[in-house]
Scaffold this active site. Structure first.
Site, PDB file in Angstrom:
ATOM      1  N   TYR A   9      44.036  38.154  39.742  1.00  0.00           N
ATOM      2  CA  TYR A   9      43.407  38.600  38.362  1.00  0.00           C
ATOM      3  C   TYR A   9      42.082  38.229  38.463  1.00  0.00           C
ATOM      4  CZ  TYR A   9      47.551  39.293  35.594  1.00  0.00           C
ATOM      5  OH  TYR A   9      48.916  39.694  35.239  1.00  0.00           O
ATOM      6  N   ILE A  18      63.180  47.985  37.933  1.00  0.00           N
ATOM      7  CA  ILE A  18      64.241  47.879  39.254  1.00  0.00           C
ATOM      8  C   ILE A  18      64.903  46.419  38.928  1.00  0.00           C
ATOM      9  CG2 ILE A  18      64.458  47.357  41.421  1.00  0.00           C
ATOM     10  CD1 ILE A  18      62.012  49.216  42.084  1.00  0.00           C
ATOM     11  N   HIS A  45      53.308  47.455  34.625  1.00  0.00           N
ATOM     12  CA  HIS A  45      53.489  45.989  34.411  1.00  0.00           C
ATOM     13  C   HIS A  45      54.623  45.730  33.583  1.00  0.00           C
ATOM     14  CE1 HIS A  45      50.193  42.659  34.679  1.00  0.00           C
ATOM     15  NE2 HIS A  45      51.323  42.000  34.174  1.00  0.00           N
ATOM     16  N   LYS A  83      47.647  47.501  42.310  1.00  0.00           N
ATOM     17  CA  LYS A  83      48.800  47.290  41.390  1.00  0.00           C
ATOM     18  C   LYS A  83      48.234  47.875  40.046  1.00  0.00           C
ATOM     19  CE  LYS A  83      52.320  44.046  39.461  1.00  0.00           C
ATOM     20  NZ  LYS A  83      51.626  43.797  38.442  1.00  0.00           N
ATOM     21  N   ARG A 119      54.619  45.772  29.952  1.00  0.00           N
ATOM     22  CA  ARG A 119      54.012  44.557  29.057  1.00  0.00           C
ATOM     23  C   ARG A 119      52.632  44.789  28.525  1.00  0.00           C
ATOM     24  NH1 ARG A 119      56.845  39.982  30.404  1.00  0.00           N
ATOM     25  NH2 ARG A 119      54.959  38.599  30.301  1.00  0.00           N
ATOM     26  N   GLN A 166      48.810  37.429  44.467  1.00  0.00           N
ATOM     27  CA  GLN A 166      48.342  38.314  43.562  1.00  0.00           C
ATOM     28  C   GLN A 166      46.908  37.821  42.668  1.00  0.00           C
ATOM     29  OE1 GLN A 166      48.653  37.561  39.843  1.00  0.00           O
ATOM     30  NE2 GLN A 166      47.520  39.281  39.037  1.00  0.00           N
TER      31      GLN A 166
HETATM   32  C1  GLV Z   1      50.792  38.644  33.153  1.00  0.00           C
HETATM   33  O1  GLV Z   1      51.026  39.161  34.041  1.00  0.00           O
HETATM   34  C2  GLV Z   1      51.812  38.924  31.911  1.00  0.00           C
HETATM   35  O2  GLV Z   1      52.432  40.143  32.077  1.00  0.00           O
HETATM   36  O3  GLV Z   1      52.406  38.085  31.029  1.00  0.00           O
END
Ligand code: GLV
Length: 387
Positions: free
Chosen positions: A130, A310, A276, A252, A279, A128
């Protein structure tokens, strides 16, 4: 040895055995945590249609995600700081996934580096990404993923800025953990965690340290992401990253039909319907509510996967029946890791597999590839009418 029968059992052990700040990091959503909660409770609103007198012999949950064989349509999601939940956590999770026949996705913000995970595994894993401001770092990490024979790049698009999770600020979340009085007091009851952590060299962000320039305050995730993550990430840049990478690309963080169409335009191999894990944008709709509208928009052009919420094999079955070709578990396997290391991740996968297989059978299906919307009972207004 406690008898583990479900993911919640693992969650309880995770909480007991892992320093509070790392358990809290896993078990947090942004702000009021509405989206974090609804990701789970919206799955509960969908019911299953019981069928009887159907031959249940010779069942199979095996299928493919982006053309790769999987023993069930479940991948381990990228989770930052996994190696803080348990020493060498990424290696342990990757090994469990490999043995189980499901993909493991390594996060950019992992503790064990791409190279470390590669060294300890025999099959390709997913990585993944960033996107950072530092172009050299970006090119370098894509090359490192290629060198490690990573078989898919998962590009996260919903975190140019880090969502606020109150507990992380209150706990003073840091990597490594700072020897403050509350931390030391908390560690006194987590001796196994501490002993294992003392024994490993993987104690900071392995993909970053020694590779990124001008990293001033790596300990504070907030400060660091604010300094390093590229806030200018846009579709042109995504196209360039696709060219740089040249392999299977999964996008994503898609929650909107228009973004799903843009993802198709840039040539994604799959998209992940995701908020996410609740989050990032609190107040966003749950992933499972957004799944069918997004499949209706682009499902004939691209594989549609889902994460966020999930926690059981029944959740996997529901998402699959709605048309997802893959699902991801994050917290569900982190609970297992924090509870019992590699064996705990294996246990989480076993629990989910058993729930998936049995529920599929009791809905009258023998093969995951034959599961469709017909096995579900979905409230008429499930996707919701929002103006
Ligand atoms: C990082 O991906 C987080 O959600 O802390």
């Amino acid at each position: 040895m406690p008898v583990i029968t479900n993911i919640d059992d693992l969650k309880r052990l995770h909480k007991k055995r892992t320093p509070k700040m790392f358990y809290d990091y896993c078990e947090s959503g942004a702000w009021t945590e509405q989206t974090f909660r609804e990701n789970v409770t919206d799955f509960d609103k969908i019911r299953l249609r019981q069928r009887i007198a159907v031959d249940m012999e010779g069942r199979s949950t095996a299928t493919q995600m982006i053309g790769q064989d999987v023993s069930m349509p479940v991948a381990l999601a990228p989770v930052g700081l996994t190696g803080m939940q348990r020493a060498d956590g990424e290696i342990k999770a990757a090994k469990a996934a490999e043995k189980f026949g499901v993909p493991f996705t390594l996060s950019t913000m992992s503790i064990c580096s791409i190279e470390e995970v590669d060294k300890h595994t025999t099959k390709p894993f997913w990585f993944q990404l960033y996107v950072m401001r530092d172009q050299d770092f970006l090119e370098g990490i894509i090359q490192r993923a290629k060198d490690a024979k990573v078989s898919a790049l998962v590009l996260t698009l919903d975190l140019q800025i880090l969502g606020q999770r109150h507990k992380d600020l209150k706990n003073g979340l840091s990597v490594p953990l700072r020897p403050t009085l509350p931390n030391i007091a908390n560690l006194a009851t987590k001796w196994q965690w501490g002993l294992e952590m003392l024994a490993t060299k993987n104690k900071s962000f392995g993909n970053i340290v020694g590779h990124a320039k001008g990293v001033s305050n790596m300990g504070s995730l907030f400060t660091w992401t604010a300094e390093q993550f590229d806030p200018r990430l846009d579709w042109d840049k995504i196209k360039k990253i696709k060219e740089m990478w040249g392999g299977p690309l999964i996008l994503k963080g898609i929650l909107d039909e228009e973004d799903a169409r843009r993802a198709v335009d840039v040539g994604a191999d799959a998209i992940i319907v995701s908020n996410h894990g609740g989050r990032q944008l609190d107040g966003a709709l749950s992933s499972i509510r957004r799944l069918e509208p997004i499949i209706a928009a682009v499902g004939d052009q691209v594989e549609v996967h889902i994460d966020s919420g999930i926690r059981s094999g029944q959740d996997v079955l529901k998402a699959t029946a709605m048309g997802a070709t893959g699902t991801y578990i994050g917290r569900a396997y982190i609970y297992g890791l924090g509870a019992m290391g590699e064996a705990g991740v294996t246990k989480a996968l076993e629990v989910i597999h058993k729930e998936l297989d049995m529920s599929m059978a009791l809905c009258g299906r023998r093969n995951i590839n034959d599961v469709d919307r017909d096995i579900l009972l979905v409230p008429e207004d499930f996707a919701g009418r929002w103006a």
